[in-house]
Scaffold this active site. Structure first.
Site, PDB file in Angstrom:
ATOM      1  N   TYR A  91      16.865  -8.959  11.752  1.00  0.00           N
ATOM      2  CA  TYR A  91      17.011  -7.559  12.167  1.00  0.00           C
ATOM      3  C   TYR A  91      16.935  -6.614  10.957  1.00  0.00           C
ATOM      4  O   TYR A  91      17.464  -5.516  11.005  1.00  0.00           O
ATOM      5  CB  TYR A  91      18.332  -7.350  12.906  1.00  0.00           C
ATOM      6  CG  TYR A  91      18.423  -8.042  14.255  1.00  0.00           C
ATOM      7  CD1 TYR A  91      17.638  -7.623  15.330  1.00  0.00           C
ATOM      8  CD2 TYR A  91      19.301  -9.105  14.448  1.00  0.00           C
ATOM      9  CE1 TYR A  91      17.729  -8.248  16.562  1.00  0.00           C
ATOM     10  CE2 TYR A  91      19.395  -9.745  15.684  1.00  0.00           C
ATOM     11  CZ  TYR A  91      18.605  -9.306  16.742  1.00  0.00           C
ATOM     12  OH  TYR A  91      18.700  -9.930  17.959  1.00  0.00           O
ATOM     13  N   TYR A 496      18.231  -4.645  22.816  1.00  0.00           N
ATOM     14  CA  TYR A 496      19.590  -4.222  22.446  1.00  0.00           C
ATOM     15  C   TYR A 496      19.714  -3.960  20.960  1.00  0.00           C
ATOM     16  O   TYR A 496      20.685  -3.337  20.516  1.00  0.00           O
ATOM     17  CB  TYR A 496      20.621  -5.264  22.913  1.00  0.00           C
ATOM     18  CG  TYR A 496      21.051  -6.298  21.887  1.00  0.00           C
ATOM     19  CD1 TYR A 496      20.229  -7.374  21.568  1.00  0.00           C
ATOM     20  CD2 TYR A 496      22.284  -6.218  21.242  1.00  0.00           C
ATOM     21  CE1 TYR A 496      20.628  -8.332  20.635  1.00  0.00           C
ATOM     22  CE2 TYR A 496      22.682  -7.166  20.323  1.00  0.00           C
ATOM     23  CZ  TYR A 496      21.848  -8.218  20.014  1.00  0.00           C
ATOM     24  OH  TYR A 496      22.248  -9.160  19.082  1.00  0.00           O
ATOM     25  N   ARG A 497      18.732  -4.368  20.187  1.00  0.00           N
ATOM     26  CA  ARG A 497      18.895  -4.330  18.726  1.00  0.00           C
ATOM     27  C   ARG A 497      17.534  -4.665  18.136  1.00  0.00           C
ATOM     28  O   ARG A 497      16.763  -5.426  18.738  1.00  0.00           O
ATOM     29  CB  ARG A 497      19.909  -5.419  18.382  1.00  0.00           C
ATOM     30  CG  ARG A 497      20.332  -5.561  16.953  1.00  0.00           C
ATOM     31  CD  ARG A 497      21.351  -6.682  16.888  1.00  0.00           C
ATOM     32  NE  ARG A 497      21.762  -6.949  15.534  1.00  0.00           N
ATOM     33  CZ  ARG A 497      22.486  -7.998  15.167  1.00  0.00           C
ATOM     34  NH1 ARG A 497      22.877  -8.875  16.082  1.00  0.00           N
ATOM     35  NH2 ARG A 497      22.844  -8.162  13.914  1.00  0.00           N
TER      36      ARG A 497
HETATM   37  C1  LIG Z   1      19.161 -18.076  12.542  1.00  0.00           C
HETATM   38  C2  LIG Z   1      19.875 -16.772  12.792  1.00  0.00           C
HETATM   39  C3  LIG Z   1      20.851 -16.721  13.773  1.00  0.00           C
HETATM   40  C4  LIG Z   1      21.509 -15.530  14.035  1.00  0.00           C
HETATM   41  N1  LIG Z   1      22.476 -15.517  14.977  1.00  0.00           N
HETATM   42  C5  LIG Z   1      23.154 -14.388  15.237  1.00  0.00           C
HETATM   43  C6  LIG Z   1      24.203 -14.361  16.198  1.00  0.00           C
HETATM   44  O1  LIG Z   1      24.559 -15.376  16.782  1.00  0.00           O
HETATM   45  N2  LIG Z   1      24.813 -13.170  16.442  1.00  0.00           N
HETATM   46  C7  LIG Z   1      24.482 -12.036  15.770  1.00  0.00           C
HETATM   47  O2  LIG Z   1      25.092 -10.992  16.016  1.00  0.00           O
HETATM   48  N3  LIG Z   1      23.524 -12.042  14.837  1.00  0.00           N
HETATM   49  C8  LIG Z   1      22.849 -13.176  14.541  1.00  0.00           C
HETATM   50  N4  LIG Z   1      21.884 -13.169  13.568  1.00  0.00           N
HETATM   51  C9  LIG Z   1      21.532 -11.886  12.895  1.00  0.00           C
HETATM   52  C10 LIG Z   1      22.336 -11.607  11.594  1.00  0.00           C
HETATM   53  O3  LIG Z   1      22.170 -12.654  10.689  1.00  0.00           O
HETATM   54  C11 LIG Z   1      23.826 -11.371  11.816  1.00  0.00           C
HETATM   55  O4  LIG Z   1      24.040 -10.400  12.826  1.00  0.00           O
HETATM   56  C12 LIG Z   1      24.550 -10.887  10.552  1.00  0.00           C
HETATM   57  O5  LIG Z   1      25.945 -11.008  10.731  1.00  0.00           O
HETATM   58  C13 LIG Z   1      24.234  -9.420  10.191  1.00  0.00           C
HETATM   59  O6  LIG Z   1      24.374  -9.234   8.819  1.00  0.00           O
HETATM   60  P1  LIG Z   1      25.707  -8.643   8.146  1.00  0.00           P
HETATM   61  O7  LIG Z   1      26.867  -9.120   8.936  1.00  0.00           O
HETATM   62  O8  LIG Z   1      25.653  -8.982   6.704  1.00  0.00           O
HETATM   63  O9  LIG Z   1      25.569  -7.088   8.383  1.00  0.00           O
HETATM   64  P2  LIG Z   1      24.923  -6.040   7.368  1.00  0.00           P
HETATM   65  O10 LIG Z   1      23.550  -6.481   7.036  1.00  0.00           O
HETATM   66  O11 LIG Z   1      25.823  -5.744   6.255  1.00  0.00           O
HETATM   67  O12 LIG Z   1      24.908  -4.772   8.322  1.00  0.00           O
HETATM   68  C14 LIG Z   1      23.981  -4.604   9.343  1.00  0.00           C
HETATM   69  C15 LIG Z   1      23.534  -3.152   9.359  1.00  0.00           C
HETATM   70  O13 LIG Z   1      24.635  -2.342   9.749  1.00  0.00           O
HETATM   71  C16 LIG Z   1      24.693  -1.144   8.966  1.00  0.00           C
HETATM   72  N5  LIG Z   1      25.935  -1.156   8.205  1.00  0.00           N
HETATM   73  C17 LIG Z   1      26.517  -2.256   7.685  1.00  0.00           C
HETATM   74  N6  LIG Z   1      27.656  -1.930   7.089  1.00  0.00           N
HETATM   75  C18 LIG Z   1      27.815  -0.599   7.229  1.00  0.00           C
HETATM   76  C19 LIG Z   1      28.845   0.299   6.854  1.00  0.00           C
HETATM   77  N7  LIG Z   1      29.934  -0.143   6.237  1.00  0.00           N
HETATM   78  N8  LIG Z   1      28.709   1.602   7.168  1.00  0.00           N
HETATM   79  C20 LIG Z   1      27.612   2.041   7.840  1.00  0.00           C
HETATM   80  N9  LIG Z   1      26.608   1.230   8.234  1.00  0.00           N
HETATM   81  C21 LIG Z   1      26.713  -0.088   7.935  1.00  0.00           C
HETATM   82  C22 LIG Z   1      23.478  -1.153   8.068  1.00  0.00           C
HETATM   83  O14 LIG Z   1      22.461  -0.390   8.679  1.00  0.00           O
HETATM   84  C23 LIG Z   1      23.108  -2.621   7.999  1.00  0.00           C
HETATM   85  O15 LIG Z   1      21.729  -2.799   7.779  1.00  0.00           O
HETATM   86  C24 LIG Z   1      21.190 -14.363  13.292  1.00  0.00           C
HETATM   87  C25 LIG Z   1      20.204 -14.416  12.295  1.00  0.00           C
HETATM   88  C26 LIG Z   1      19.552 -15.607  12.057  1.00  0.00           C
HETATM   89  C27 LIG Z   1      18.511 -15.621  10.991  1.00  0.00           C
END
Ligand SMILES: Cc1cc2nc3c(=O)[nH]c(=O)nc-3n(C[C@H](O)[C@H](O)[C@H](O)COP(=O)(O)OP(=O)(O)OC[C@H]3O[C@@H](n4cnc5c(N)ncnc54)[C@H](O)[C@@H]3O)c2cc1C
Length: 551
Positions: A91, A496-497
């Site tokens: 994403y 949704y995303r």
């Molecule tokens: C194999 C695989 C499986 C996955 N399975 C899942 C799953 O089961 N469920 C799921 O939800 N996702 C899944 N994902 C997607 C993703 O990896 C996760 O959602 C992951 O937790 C998102 O990255 P993060 O938590 O580091 O968020 P971040 O990358 O830190 O944040 C996501 C976005 O939110 C915004 N943001 C973050 N922090 C802030 C802040 N403090 N203030 C304002 N804006 C902010 C930014 O725009 C940022 O780009 C998967 C991905 C892969 C590759």
């Protein structure tokens, strides 16, 4: 030096100096090798002019520093892009929505601010990962569970802000719905708390979501109205036991009464654990994904009649598959339910499941062993997915080597994630539509991909499309996604995303009454962020200068 759009080199240099004065030189990154870390390694625009790369990154340690950084960004009109742990693979990764933005990397802000076992909540900073929070709870022996997405290295707060999901009980699975109380640095540098947090010294910030007046927490999900510096989450009490129950039904269209029956149980709050659909015809184990079976991998389907239908080059014909499955004695659908709680509750839930679904001819019911939690480590080691046990892992990346597409190595995937109605009829329609596109473009994937029931009232498809390092193949994938989005919108299904490369495309289909929603979101944007410095373009919410640049 890469510059943010419409910013002079002199202003950018002055801004970086200003940032360094707040956080220290060592926490400002503008060297190429540092910025590589903020590229989205799954980018569908990799190496192209439109790739969303950062001009710099800055990593504050606390909310006061964030306030000061935001003021500097306003002074020099520098677009900033906050990330928490930046693991948003599929994403958008850690990359900004607008190329040239300065990534505000909040990983260092990784404190668990407060945890309350009695009332079951936690307040975290952005850098707290699922691993961190899990360890924090375990070290203190608290009887609390967290709900984790499949990769555990992400941020509890960042995942929720992007609308992320996990796999335990329904009230906790949709992570933004499980949040209660936000602290946010607004684009003008003011710190605001939502809900009861607006009352100085509030004692119920994490206990009463509505607060007083309009409920605005949702404005910070998938938006660009501020830097979230703290967020509260409701946590579930550690359940006493867990069991999986498997319901199998023989026919393809049995999915219709199956979904209806389960839906009634869910809406009555009798079944709250995640249930997962799979088709034993494709060789998935009876439990399907998320089952607490051994991690030996899915058994292969070896019945030649079924294989002949599955391998049909014209696509899988469901009537033929059903006939082959029936002659082989293989049920068409298996539904794996996760059941939690006291033993007597699990038994009662199972009785209700049997009552609700028993009228489907040929339905079979197996309640597996009710096991005391926590499971012993040697048993957990054998499972592929620990999400149903509230335990973060990275085992989702352990699915074997990636294959190639169109002669190019697959390096990752980009999600196409439409939400469709929670009925068997809609599931059948969507499976048909998506399978036809997969066949048309020879996309890799399972022969039959059922929807996920992660959301409480709608089905979700999370279809990973291949990402390569070839601009030609990536452009083709973008076109396929465009086709998928348009076809879905025509049927009333929206995503949704999504990743930044697709924001405009997808926001474009949310067009009711001449894009009234987008207009409203952009009106708010202009009001709270007149300089357009905060995550410009995120989820296609453009500030005035971006709109003018486009028009
Ligand atoms: C194999 C695989 C499986 C996955 N399975 C899942 C799953 O089961 N469920 C799921 O939800 N996702 C899944 N994902 C997607 C993703 O990896 C996760 O959602 C992951 O937790 C998102 O990255 P993060 O938590 O580091 O968020 P971040 O990358 O830190 O944040 C996501 C976005 O939110 C915004 N943001 C973050 N922090 C802030 C802040 N403090 N203030 C304002 N804006 C902010 C930014 O725009 C940022 O780009 C998967 C991905 C892969 C590759």
């Amino acid at each position: 030096m890469k510059l943010p759009p419409n910013v002079s080199e002199a202003d950018f240099t002055a801004a970086l100096k200003g940032f360094a004065g707040i956080v220290g030189d060592q926490w400002v990154f503008a060297a190429d090798e540092d910025l590589e870390l903020y590229r989205d390694s799954y980018s569908i625009l990799w190496g192209e002019a439109d790739e969303r790369t950062a001009s710099a990154a800055v990593a504050p340690d606390n909310a006061d520093q964030v306030v000061e950084l935001v003021k500097v960004a306003n002074r020099y009109r520098i677009p900033i892009y906050p990330i928490s742990t930046g693991k948003n693979l599929g994403y958008g990764g850690a990359a900004p929505a607008l190329a040239g933005s300065v990534v505000l990397d909040l990983k260092r802000m990784n404190r668990v601010v407060e945890i309350d076992e009695r009332n079951g909540y936690v307040v975290v900073e952005p850098g707290v990962s699922y691993f961190d929070l899990y360890d924090y709870i375990q070290e203190r022996g608290l009887k609390l569970w967290i709900d984790v997405p499949s990769p555990g290295w992400g941020s509890v707060l960042g995942n929720a802000l992007d609308g992320g999901v996990g796999v335990t009980l329904a009230p906790y699975r949709n992570h933004f719905d499980a949040q209660c109380g936000i602290e946010v640095v607004l684009p003008n540098g003011r710190v605001m708390r939502t809900g009861m947090g607006a009352l100085p010294g509030a004692k119920t910030w994490q206990q009463f979501k509505p607060g007083f007046g309009p409920r605005i927490d949702g404005l910070f999900k998938q938006s660009n109205y501020g830097v979230v510096t703290k967020m509260g989450f409701w946590l579930m009490p550690s359940p006493e036991n867990h069991a999986t129950g498997v319901v199998t039904v023989p026919k393809y269209r049995d999915i219709i009464p199956l979904v209806d029956g389960l839906g009634r149980l869910e809406r009555s709050k009798i079944v709250q654990g995640l249930w997962t659909l799979s088709s034993p015809t494709t060789g998935m184990p009876g439990g399907g994904p998320g089952a607490s079976g051994p991690a030996a991998g899915p058994p292969k389907q070896n019945d030649s009649r079924i294989l002949a239908v599955l391998n049909d080059p014209d696509g899988v014909n469901m009537e033929k598959l059903e006939a082959a499955a029936m002659s082989a004695g293989v049920p068409f659908w298996a539904c794996n339910l996760n059941l939690y709680g006291p033993k007597k509750l699990i038994e009662a839930q199972w009785e209700c499941v049997r009552d609700a679904l028993g009228e489907i001819a040929g339905a079979r019911f197996t309640l597996n062993e009710i096991r005391r939690l926590p499971l012993p480590p040697e048993d957990l080691a054998k499972l592929h997915d620990l999400g149903p046990f509230g335990i973060p892992t990275l085992r989702t990346f352990d699915l074997g080597p990636m294959i190639s597409y169109d002669g190019e190595d697959i390096v990752g995937h980009i999600f196409f994630s439409p939400v469709i109605p929670r009925t068997g009829e809609a599931a059948i329609e969507a499976m048909d539509v998506f399978a036809a596109i997969a066949r048309k473009y020879k996309l890799p994937g399972p022969p039959l991909q059922p929807p996920s029931s992660i959301f409480e009232r709608a089905f979700l498809f999370a279809i990973g499309l291949p990402v390569t390092r070839s601009p030609t193949v990536n452009a083709k994938i973008r076109e396929i996604i465009r086709e998928l989005v348009v076809i879905s919108a025509e049927r009333g299904w929206g995503e949704y995303r999504t990743a930044p490369a697709l924001y405009e495309l997808i926001m474009g289909v949310y067009s009711y009454n001449d894009h009234a929603l987008r207009e409203f979101l952009e009106t708010i944007k202009d009001a709270v962020d007149p300089n357009g410095i905060m995550s410009p373009g995120r989820y296609a919410i453009r500030s005035r200068h971006l709109r003018e640049a486009k028009d």
